[in-house]
Scaffold this motif. Sequence first.
Motif, PDB file in Angstrom:
ATOM      1  N   ASP A   6      -9.477   4.500   8.483  1.00 20.30           N
ATOM      2  CA  ASP A   6     -10.109   3.969   9.689  1.00 20.30           C
ATOM      3  C   ASP A   6     -11.468   4.652   9.845  1.00 20.30           C
ATOM      4  O   ASP A   6     -11.599   5.641  10.570  1.00 20.30           O
ATOM      5  CB  ASP A   6      -9.188   4.285  10.881  1.00 20.30           C
ATOM      6  CG  ASP A   6      -9.506   3.467  12.119  1.00 20.30           C
ATOM      7  OD1 ASP A   6     -10.047   2.355  11.979  1.00 20.30           O
ATOM      8  OD2 ASP A   6      -9.175   3.930  13.228  1.00 20.30           O
ATOM      9  N   THR A  26     -10.274  -0.001   7.637  1.00 25.75           N
ATOM     10  CA  THR A  26     -10.580  -0.723   8.879  1.00 25.75           C
ATOM     11  C   THR A  26     -11.840  -0.106   9.481  1.00 25.75           C
ATOM     12  O   THR A  26     -12.019   1.113   9.452  1.00 25.75           O
ATOM     13  CB  THR A  26      -9.435  -0.631   9.909  1.00 25.75           C
ATOM     14  OG1 THR A  26      -9.045   0.740  10.060  1.00 25.75           O
ATOM     15  CG2 THR A  26      -8.236  -1.446   9.475  1.00 25.75           C
ATOM     16  N   ASN A  28     -14.657  -0.631  12.993  1.00 25.38           N
ATOM     17  CA  ASN A  28     -14.854  -1.286  14.294  1.00 25.38           C
ATOM     18  C   ASN A  28     -16.292  -0.983  14.724  1.00 25.38           C
ATOM     19  O   ASN A  28     -16.959  -0.131  14.103  1.00 25.38           O
ATOM     20  CB  ASN A  28     -13.795  -0.841  15.316  1.00 25.38           C
ATOM     21  CG  ASN A  28     -13.881   0.628  15.667  1.00 25.38           C
ATOM     22  OD1 ASN A  28     -14.960   1.179  15.850  1.00 25.38           O
ATOM     23  ND2 ASN A  28     -12.735   1.297  15.772  1.00 25.38           N
ATOM     24  N   LEU A  31     -17.145   2.713  15.093  1.00 24.64           N
ATOM     25  CA  LEU A  31     -17.222   3.450  13.825  1.00 24.64           C
ATOM     26  C   LEU A  31     -18.517   3.118  13.082  1.00 24.64           C
ATOM     27  O   LEU A  31     -19.124   3.987  12.455  1.00 24.64           O
ATOM     28  CB  LEU A  31     -16.002   3.114  12.942  1.00 24.64           C
ATOM     29  CG  LEU A  31     -14.652   3.616  13.474  1.00 24.64           C
ATOM     30  CD1 LEU A  31     -13.496   3.037  12.657  1.00 24.64           C
ATOM     31  CD2 LEU A  31     -14.591   5.139  13.453  1.00 24.64           C
ATOM     32  N   LYS A  83     -11.884  -9.087  11.879  1.00 25.25           N
ATOM     33  CA  LYS A  83     -11.179  -8.500  13.027  1.00 25.25           C
ATOM     34  C   LYS A  83     -11.646  -9.200  14.292  1.00 25.25           C
ATOM     35  O   LYS A  83     -12.853  -9.277  14.552  1.00 25.25           O
ATOM     36  CB  LYS A  83     -11.552  -7.029  13.114  1.00 25.25           C
ATOM     37  CG  LYS A  83     -10.415  -6.070  13.253  1.00 25.25           C
ATOM     38  CD  LYS A  83     -11.018  -4.677  13.258  1.00 25.25           C
ATOM     39  CE  LYS A  83      -9.996  -3.637  13.519  1.00 25.25           C
ATOM     40  NZ  LYS A  83     -10.630  -2.323  13.648  1.00 25.25           N
ATOM     41  N   PHE A 129      -2.520  -0.305  19.106  1.00 27.59           N
ATOM     42  CA  PHE A 129      -3.251   0.967  19.220  1.00 27.59           C
ATOM     43  C   PHE A 129      -2.340   2.031  19.838  1.00 27.59           C
ATOM     44  O   PHE A 129      -2.189   2.115  21.054  1.00 27.59           O
ATOM     45  CB  PHE A 129      -4.487   0.781  20.098  1.00 27.59           C
ATOM     46  CG  PHE A 129      -5.700   0.228  19.388  1.00 27.59           C
ATOM     47  CD1 PHE A 129      -5.593  -0.732  18.394  1.00 27.59           C
ATOM     48  CD2 PHE A 129      -6.970   0.667  19.745  1.00 27.59           C
ATOM     49  CE1 PHE A 129      -6.714  -1.245  17.754  1.00 27.59           C
ATOM     50  CE2 PHE A 129      -8.103   0.167  19.108  1.00 27.59           C
ATOM     51  CZ  PHE A 129      -7.988  -0.786  18.108  1.00 27.59           C
ATOM     52  N   ARG A 132      -4.254   5.210  21.932  1.00 29.83           N
ATOM     53  CA  ARG A 132      -4.839   4.863  23.237  1.00 29.83           C
ATOM     54  C   ARG A 132      -3.757   4.621  24.290  1.00 29.83           C
ATOM     55  O   ARG A 132      -3.989   4.849  25.472  1.00 29.83           O
ATOM     56  CB  ARG A 132      -5.753   3.643  23.101  1.00 29.83           C
ATOM     57  CG  ARG A 132      -7.001   3.961  22.292  1.00 29.83           C
ATOM     58  CD  ARG A 132      -8.053   2.902  22.395  1.00 29.83           C
ATOM     59  NE  ARG A 132      -9.045   3.084  21.345  1.00 29.83           N
ATOM     60  CZ  ARG A 132     -10.171   2.405  21.248  1.00 29.83           C
ATOM     61  NH1 ARG A 132     -10.465   1.491  22.153  1.00 29.83           N
ATOM     62  NH2 ARG A 132     -11.019   2.626  20.258  1.00 29.83           N
ATOM     63  N   ALA A 164      -2.454   1.365  14.459  1.00 30.31           N
ATOM     64  CA  ALA A 164      -3.840   1.832  14.583  1.00 30.31           C
ATOM     65  C   ALA A 164      -3.959   2.861  15.703  1.00 30.31           C
ATOM     66  O   ALA A 164      -2.978   3.144  16.398  1.00 30.31           O
ATOM     67  CB  ALA A 164      -4.749   0.638  14.852  1.00 30.31           C
ATOM     68  N   SER A 165      -5.175   3.398  15.843  1.00 34.12           N
ATOM     69  CA  SER A 165      -5.431   4.457  16.833  1.00 34.12           C
ATOM     70  C   SER A 165      -4.493   5.628  16.562  1.00 34.12           C
ATOM     71  O   SER A 165      -3.784   6.110  17.442  1.00 34.12           O
ATOM     72  CB  SER A 165      -5.252   3.906  18.253  1.00 34.12           C
ATOM     73  OG  SER A 165      -5.696   4.831  19.210  1.00 34.12           O
ATOM     74  N   ARG A 167      -3.710   9.407  15.640  1.00 35.45           N
ATOM     75  CA  ARG A 167      -4.390  10.660  15.986  1.00 35.45           C
ATOM     76  C   ARG A 167      -3.918  11.863  15.166  1.00 35.45           C
ATOM     77  O   ARG A 167      -4.598  12.876  15.114  1.00 35.45           O
ATOM     78  CB  ARG A 167      -4.185  10.973  17.471  1.00 35.45           C
ATOM     79  CG  ARG A 167      -4.687   9.896  18.410  1.00 35.45           C
ATOM     80  CD  ARG A 167      -6.204   9.961  18.555  1.00 35.45           C
ATOM     81  NE  ARG A 167      -6.758   8.706  19.039  1.00 35.45           N
ATOM     82  CZ  ARG A 167      -6.733   8.297  20.298  1.00 35.45           C
ATOM     83  NH1 ARG A 167      -6.191   9.042  21.210  1.00 35.45           N
ATOM     84  NH2 ARG A 167      -7.266   7.138  20.633  1.00 35.45           N
ATOM     85  N   THR A 184      -3.401   2.676   9.645  1.00 36.33           N
ATOM     86  CA  THR A 184      -4.809   2.980   9.408  1.00 36.33           C
ATOM     87  C   THR A 184      -5.136   4.281  10.113  1.00 36.33           C
ATOM     88  O   THR A 184      -4.839   4.447  11.304  1.00 36.33           O
ATOM     89  CB  THR A 184      -5.756   1.838   9.843  1.00 36.33           C
ATOM     90  OG1 THR A 184      -7.066   2.160   9.360  1.00 36.33           O
ATOM     91  CG2 THR A 184      -5.797   1.606  11.352  1.00 36.33           C
TER      92      THR A 184
END
Length: 220
Positions: A6, A26, A28, A31, A83, A129, A132, A164-165, A167, A184
């Motif tokens: 990511d 991935t 965004n 990023l 996306k 996500f 988050r 995703a997201s 940590r 990711t």
Amino acid sequence: MKFFLDTADVNEIRELVETGLVDGVTTNPSLVAQAGRRFEDVLIEICELVPGPVSAEVTDTTFEGMLAEGRHLAKVASNVVIKVPLTIEGLKACRILSREGIKVNVTLCFSPAQAILAAKVGASFVSPFIGRLDDVGEAGMTLIYEIVEIYRNYPEFTTEILAASIRHPIHVVDSARAGAHVVTMPPKVLRQLYNHPLTDKGLSAFLNDWKKTGQKILAR
Ligand code: E4P
């Protein structure tokens, strides 16, 4: 289970591709902003480094705009995945792009209901996500379990669950336990997966003992 990176940092991707563990990437808009370079230049370089799916996010919020941007970005390389955000407009665009043979990753998914919609419009990937949700006091991982459970009930849903997201390594392990198809993760988390203090301690002890023998494996 597939591992995606990511990030839009080409140097990080180049280095980590060498591990043989990177199945896709991935990106965004945030990023891309961090990378500080022209989006399409970065995208071309990433797609050359990684043969697997590379997600590139649209930034228009209208159905027509997302279609136009998605069709444009899909021409950059054969492994580009478009996306789109999980909005009414985004899912309308997903449906059309998917029917045109363009792979779509529906991003910003925060509920099982949203994940059902993404599958129904033919998304190739849905991105729940986790981090988050944790940040706002919800159990992010529960969402992955719920989507896995729902999708298993409907064999006609071919959408892959892309956790995703992420940590930290526990998010990766728990996503695997839940049955996510893909995780990711930021480059830092992929590196952290290798670490265990007992590995370092054990290796150090083995090497110290080996030194005492005075031997060399390749000695002639
Ligand atoms: C997913 O594709 C997103 O790029 C990403 O996982 C967002 O993670 P963040 O919540 O750490 O920004």
